[in-house]
Enzyme design. Structure first.
Site, PDB file in Angstrom:
ATOM      1  N   GLY A  92       0.788  -1.219   0.000  1.00 48.86           N
ATOM      2  CA  GLY A  92       0.000   0.000   0.000  1.00 48.86           C
ATOM      3  C   GLY A  92       0.819   1.267   0.000  1.00 48.86           C
ATOM      4  N   GLY A  93       0.094   2.376   0.100  1.00 52.25           N
ATOM      5  CA  GLY A  93       0.723   3.681   0.016  1.00 52.25           C
ATOM      6  C   GLY A  93       1.742   3.923   1.107  1.00 52.25           C
ATOM      7  N   GLU A  97       7.139 -11.398   3.660  1.00 43.26           N
ATOM      8  CA  GLU A  97       6.169 -12.311   3.059  1.00 43.26           C
ATOM      9  C   GLU A  97       5.718 -11.812   1.699  1.00 43.26           C
ATOM     10  OE1 GLU A  97       1.899 -11.183   4.939  1.00 43.26           O
ATOM     11  OE2 GLU A  97       3.389 -11.898   6.372  1.00 43.26           O
ATOM     12  N   GLY A 104       0.281 -12.564   8.219  1.00 42.87           N
ATOM     13  CA  GLY A 104       1.485 -12.871   8.967  1.00 42.87           C
ATOM     14  C   GLY A 104       1.840 -11.835  10.013  1.00 42.87           C
TER      15      GLY A 104
END
Length: 451
Positions: free
Chosen positions: A235-236, A258, A356
């Site tokens: 994401g940002g 991950e 995770g």
């Protein structure tokens, strides 16, 4: 480096060269679907590695001939044929992460399974699938295919225990370097059928960060020492953190994560990430999944700076802790004044998954010199434009605690950093109020007396 050896005997194992086996194993999607029995439990790979040819052929068969199968997977791509209203009576779908799945849940046949991401192999094995189906890269000169972008969704242990393994071979799927224990390769001799496929790979567009993300990223960058080993989410915010790390002139960073995104690719290109001080797979970026687009696939293709590993290796807290100065950075949706963090539900509605996060929170704190960081924007606006705090007195009824308060260390918003580790309930609340949106601090302070 130890030479890899095939361990599963596929349908044509031992019959001539791997190239001869490849030709003998080729079949159409319809022929592959004919190998699936009524009542079968199927394990599918995810996103770009979702078996689109079998998906279409099996969906058509179920619609026209009837029957029922169980599909276990996560992160399905949009447009999946098996998960349409027409197939709702013929398919039960279980998943341990919601993406597109959240829009399909109202059909009634889509079910969430709470697990940590490293437990994915054991969860799938517990379902006793008869068949595993995945998409791979074309084979190399020795007959090894890369399970590639999302290939670690189906672990080698699972593949070796399935009666039937079908591989769709996509001409554009990048070959990702992997070797040693927990490698992510699959040999032609280990499969029972090959379906050649093509078409656009599923891309995930980079999300631009906003001003709040950039301010959060600035605080986080200050917390990352030279030589640290990073785990970044998506994401940002993750992209903003990467930009800040370059701007701050950080050196010799390592990566074990991950999910590898374009932000980490840019850090590698800039030389900020060289993995030179990392203890696990020194000199190489370790990841399980790759999330991005064509530029990332091209960069990762046959790039010796990568080593893709199984998710139960990458996300094992004991493995994570073998690296020094691990800094894990994860997003949460909301956090209450005691420090309970919710990263997966909106009220009682499943929005994403456990993933995770807790594995990295624990592993980073076990790491010598490590830090666990949970980040969130301090507030959000609802559809009516009303502002709400993401730091709340108590989590809403039905909300899930993804990371318990006993493991929360640093919390970062655009207003600063709160260190909650080993703090009393009152100290925690005061620290969180100090980084809450100013419009809500008085309201939150009034709630402290109820803790």
């Amino acid at each position: 480096m130890e030479e890899l050896k095939p361990r599963r005997r596929g349908r044509c194992a031992g019959r001539g060269t791997w190239r001869e086996q490849y030709r003998a194993l080729q079949m159409t999607g319809a022929e592959a679907a004919a190998l699936i029995r009524d009542g079968d439990v199927l394990a599918f790979s995810a996103m770009s590695n979702w078996p689109r040819e079998l998906d279409a052929a099996l969906a058509e068969r179920l619609r026209t001939q009837g029957g029922h199968v169980e599909v276990d997977a996560h992160f399905i791509p949009a447009g999946t044929r098996l998960l349409t209203p027409e197939c709702a009576d013929h398919v039960t779908y279980n998943t341990n992460f919601f993406g597109v799945e959240r829009t399909l849940a109202p059909m009634g046949n889509v079910h969430y399974v709470p697990t940590h991401l490293s437990q994915t192999p054991d969860w799938l094995l517990s379902r006793h699938p008869r068949a595993a189906v995945l998409t791979c890269s074309p084979p190399d000169e020795n007959g090894w295919m890369s399970r590639s972008i999302w290939g670690t969704c189906l672990n080698r242990r699972l593949l070796e225990q399935c009666e039937l393994v079908l591989a769709e071979v996509h001409s554009d799927m990048p070959y990702i370097e992997s070797d040693g224990p927990f490698h992510t390769k699959l040999h032609v001799s280990e499969v029972d059928g090959i379906i050649e496929t093509s078409g656009p790979l599923v891309e995930t567009a980079a999300v631009p960060g906003n001003e709040a993300d950039r301010r959060i990223a600035g605080y986080i960058a200050d917390m990352v020492p030279d030589g640290a080993c990073l785990q970044l989410g998506l994401g940002g915010l993750a992209n903003a953190v990467g930009e800040n790390l370059v701007y701050a002139g950080k050196r010799d960073l390592g990566v074990q994560t991950e999910v590898l995104s374009t932000g980490i690719m840019e850090l590698m290109k800039a030389g900020v990430v060289n993995n030179s001080r990392k203890e696990v797979c020194t000199g190489r970026t370790v990841c399980a999944h790759l999330v991005g687009g064509q530029s990332l696939w091209d960069f990762a293709r046959e790039n010796a700076a990568f080593c893709q590993k199984e998710i139960d290796f990458v996300n094992d807290s004991r493995v994570i802790a073998q690296n020094r100065n691990v800094v894990s950075i994860n997003n949460v949706l909301e956090i209450d004044l005691t420090g309970q963090a919710n990263a997966e539900t909106v009220g009682s509605c499943q929005y994403s998954g456990t993933g995770g996060q807790l594995e990295w929170v624990i592993g980073s704190q076990w790491s010598p010199g490590g830090k666990s960081i949970l980040a969130l924007r301090s507030s959000y606006k609802d559809k009516a434009g009303q502002l709400h705090s993401k730091i709340v007195p108590q989590l809403a009824p039905g909300s899930v605690v993804t990371t318990p308060r006993t493991w929360v260390q640093y919390v970062v918003t655009e207003y600063g950093v709160a260190d909650l580790k080993y703090k009393s309930a009152l100290e925690r609340a005061r620290a969180l109020i100090a980084i809450a949106h100013p419009d809500f601090r008085a309201e939150l302070a009034a709630a402290v007396k109820n803790l």
